[in-house]
Design a protein around this motif. Structure first.
Motif, PDB file in Angstrom:
ATOM      1  N   ALA A 473       0.863  -1.163   0.153  1.00 48.39           N
ATOM      2  CA  ALA A 473      -0.155  -0.061  -0.137  1.00 48.39           C
ATOM      3  C   ALA A 473       0.983   1.089  -0.019  1.00 48.39           C
ATOM      4  O   ALA A 473       0.567   2.096  -0.901  1.00 48.39           O
ATOM      5  CB  ALA A 473      -0.729  -0.018   1.164  1.00 48.39           C
ATOM      6  N   GLU A 474       1.919   1.202   0.979  1.00 47.18           N
ATOM      7  CA  GLU A 474       2.557   2.352   0.715  1.00 47.18           C
ATOM      8  C   GLU A 474       3.493   2.864  -0.384  1.00 47.18           C
ATOM      9  O   GLU A 474       4.009   3.903  -0.806  1.00 47.18           O
ATOM     10  CB  GLU A 474       3.933   2.240   1.937  1.00 47.18           C
ATOM     11  N   SER A 475       3.817   1.685  -1.490  1.00 44.37           N
ATOM     12  CA  SER A 475       4.163   1.786  -2.539  1.00 44.37           C
ATOM     13  C   SER A 475       3.231   2.499  -3.596  1.00 44.37           C
ATOM     14  O   SER A 475       3.808   2.763  -4.805  1.00 44.37           O
ATOM     15  CB  SER A 475       4.879   0.496  -3.182  1.00 44.37           C
ATOM     16  N   MET A 476       2.089   2.522  -3.646  1.00 46.56           N
ATOM     17  CA  MET A 476       1.133   2.924  -4.484  1.00 46.56           C
ATOM     18  C   MET A 476       1.169   4.489  -4.574  1.00 46.56           C
ATOM     19  O   MET A 476       1.201   5.048  -3.309  1.00 46.56           O
ATOM     20  CB  MET A 476      -0.335   2.300  -3.959  1.00 46.56           C
ATOM     21  N   PRO A 477       0.638   5.014  -5.710  1.00 42.06           N
ATOM     22  CA  PRO A 477       0.694   6.585  -5.468  1.00 42.06           C
ATOM     23  C   PRO A 477      -0.889   6.825  -5.205  1.00 42.06           C
ATOM     24  O   PRO A 477      -1.772   6.019  -4.673  1.00 42.06           O
ATOM     25  CB  PRO A 477       0.553   6.841  -6.974  1.00 42.06           C
ATOM     26  N   GLY A 478      -0.828   8.349  -4.691  1.00 42.55           N
ATOM     27  CA  GLY A 478      -1.908   8.548  -4.025  1.00 42.55           C
ATOM     28  C   GLY A 478      -3.324   8.716  -4.892  1.00 42.55           C
ATOM     29  O   GLY A 478      -3.274   8.776  -6.357  1.00 42.55           O
ATOM     30  N   HIS A 479      -4.571   8.528  -4.569  1.00 46.38           N
ATOM     31  CA  HIS A 479      -5.676   8.104  -5.490  1.00 46.38           C
ATOM     32  C   HIS A 479      -5.765   9.604  -6.076  1.00 46.38           C
ATOM     33  O   HIS A 479      -6.257   9.670  -7.178  1.00 46.38           O
ATOM     34  CB  HIS A 479      -6.843   7.994  -4.579  1.00 46.38           C
ATOM     35  N   ASP A 480      -5.703  10.756  -5.298  1.00 49.69           N
ATOM     36  CA  ASP A 480      -5.869  12.144  -5.996  1.00 49.69           C
ATOM     37  C   ASP A 480      -4.996  12.210  -7.044  1.00 49.69           C
ATOM     38  O   ASP A 480      -5.226  12.849  -8.343  1.00 49.69           O
ATOM     39  CB  ASP A 480      -5.402  13.081  -4.999  1.00 49.69           C
TER      40      ASP A 480
END
Length: 493
Positions: A473-480
């Motif tokens: 999860a921490e490796s994923m970009p922000g939804h915005d």
């Protein structure tokens, strides 16, 4: 003997996501074998709405050749990793129902059984915390699942939040590009043949439009109900009989999930879009009037409608098939409308009839439909049956009868955490497990097969899964950030 004649024409009465989605799917998938399809854009929904989908929408979009980025960009959309339930088990309670995989089984032992094996003294996160979608939603992050099954990112799944009007326009464009014709008029009188089947539907100007087969996607089922009066099966009436909808502009973070918040006289469903937040309050009019609902939502610009759930047990009658609101009206918690539209299209194509009698196909379609709609209805009903709020309206909701299938599923899970096998599930078994546990349904004991698992190894294994979920999860970009990239013309990675 005269050979049966293939369908040469099909008329859909009613547009919206249901009518245009059905038309787009048939025209795309059948291609040269498709009958001539026309859509009569008749009737409008009683209240504006938002399309909040299950992950199965991605299969539907793939069949249409519709990319995620195009759906998001055209429909002011956002991604949906699951649904949050707040205050259903008392004030301050919160649970998240993620999409995608949760943990990992060991042979025949499901992951929740492994946690049950450890629950008598080993501290561990809640079941849903082992899902990547839960961790990503908590941090407002999003990325498409990895295609490599060895990557933990491959366990993710997602749906969408889409503006219904814009989504209808998008589906309409796909259908028209595939050759579907548009009739700009309302449905009037119905003409019948000597065999009792529909021969044509007259426009309001009186002009008849003939077809071999008709699809009723009108908001009130005005076509099919003339073939089978009394063919509607209402669900046992819950105290929640009214809905209020409004949308307000919203800047800042767009969460990648739907929120459902229980209140003293009902519950508020909040669906985030890019730049706005759609609020849908489902409430009991005996405990809250429209004026109080308006004050609660903080606006005078609110659309109200009566709310009652049910379905048509035989949506295929003679040469007419009902879909969408003409065939079902589900509790919003089911979030299954577009899943059922896509399923209706796929099932109809598998059973595509000839121009003459289709009694056998209709019987099979209706049988499968009833199995499917029952699972969606029971999933939504689970939350009202198992909540633990103390207000009179919620106590009444707990006492409302449930189906025999849901009663059996509850009893089986409460015994040893087992899931009742049902056909044509709308929500998969992993999501049913998450829903039971989120609503406080706890098995009295675990599956005996879980007793053979070593505690130390099991503890280490579950800890590794939780850590992989956190790190991924921490490796994923922000939804915005993902939505901004799409709005600027980019695509999902």
């Amino acid at each position: 003997m005269t050979a049966p004649r293939p369908l040469s024409s099909l008329l859909i009465a009613g547009g919206g996501p249901a009518g245009w989605g059905f038309a787009a799917l048939l025209s795309q998938r059948l291609q040269g074998a498709a009958p001539e399809i026309s859509v009569m854009e008749t009737g409008a929904p009683t209240i504006p709405d938002i399309v909040s989908t299950l992950p199965s929408i991605r299969t539907f979009h793939a069949a249409l050749g519709l990319a995620d980025a195009d759906a998001i960009r055209r429909c002011s959309g956002s991604f949906k990793l699951g649904e949050r339930f707040e205050d259903f088990s008392g004030a301050g309670s919160s649970a998240f129902l993620p999409y995608g995989e949760i943990g990992a089984g060991i042979g025949p032992v499901r992951f929740h059984q492994q946690l049950a094996r450890l629950s008598d003294g080993v501290s561990s996160p809640a079941y849903a915390e082992y899902a990547l979608a839960t961790r990503a939603a908590a941090d407002n992050r999003f990325a498409p699942p990895a295609k490599d099954p060895r990557s933990f990112l491959s366990t993710l799944d997602y749906g969408f939040h889409l503006d219904a009007d814009a989504y209808t326009t998008l589906l309409r464009e796909i259908a028209v590009r595939n050759g579907v014709k548009v009739l700009h008029d309302e449905a009037g009188a119905i003409d019948y043949g000597n065999d009792g089947r529909i021969a044509s539907i007259r426009l309001t100007a009186g002009e008849p439009v003939a077809a071999d087969f008709f699809v009723d996607a009108t908001p009130d089922g005005r076509i099919v109900r003339k073939l089978c009066s009394g063919g509607w099966r209402a669900d046992p009436p819950l105290p929640f009989d009214r809905v209020a909808c409004m949308r307000r502009p919203q800047d800042g973070t767009v969460p990648p999930f739907t929120t459902n918040r229980a209140m003293p006289a009902g519950w508020l469903r909040q669906i985030p879009l890019a730049g706005s937040l759609h609020n849908k309050l489902t409430f009991a009019s005996d405990y809250l009037d429209d004026g109080q609902a308006s004050a609660m939502l903080g606006s005078d610009s609110i659309d109200f409608a009566d709310h009652a759930c049910g379905f048509r047990p035989a949506p295929w009658q003679a040469n007419c098939l009902a879909i969408g609101p003409a065939a079902w009206r589900l509790d919003p918690l089911a979030a299954a409308d577009m899943h059922l539209v896509a399923s209706a299209g796929e099932r109809f194509m598998r059973l595509l009839p000839h121009a003459g009698s289709s009694a056998a196909e209709a019987s099979e379609y209706n049988r499968l439909f009833c199995e499917e709609i029952a699972t969606a209805r029971d999933f939504a009903r689970l939350f009202q049956r198992c909540q633990s709020r103390g207000e009179p309206v919620w106590k009444a909701a707990r006492k409302t009868p449930v189906s025999n299938e849901l009663a059996h599923a509850l009893a089986l899970f409460e015994s040893r955490g087992r899931i009742a096998r049902r056909e044509n599930l709308v929500h998969d078994e992993t999501r049913w497990i998450a829903a039971f546990l989120a609503m406080g349904v706890r098995p009295r004991n675990h599956d005996p097969q879980a007793g053979a698992l070593g505690r130390r190894a099991l503890t280490e294994r579950t800890a590794r899964i939780a850590e992989m979920a956190r790190q991924s999860a921490e490796s994923m970009p922000g939804h915005d950030r993902m939505l901004a990239r799409i709005a600027a013309g980019g695509s999902t990675p």
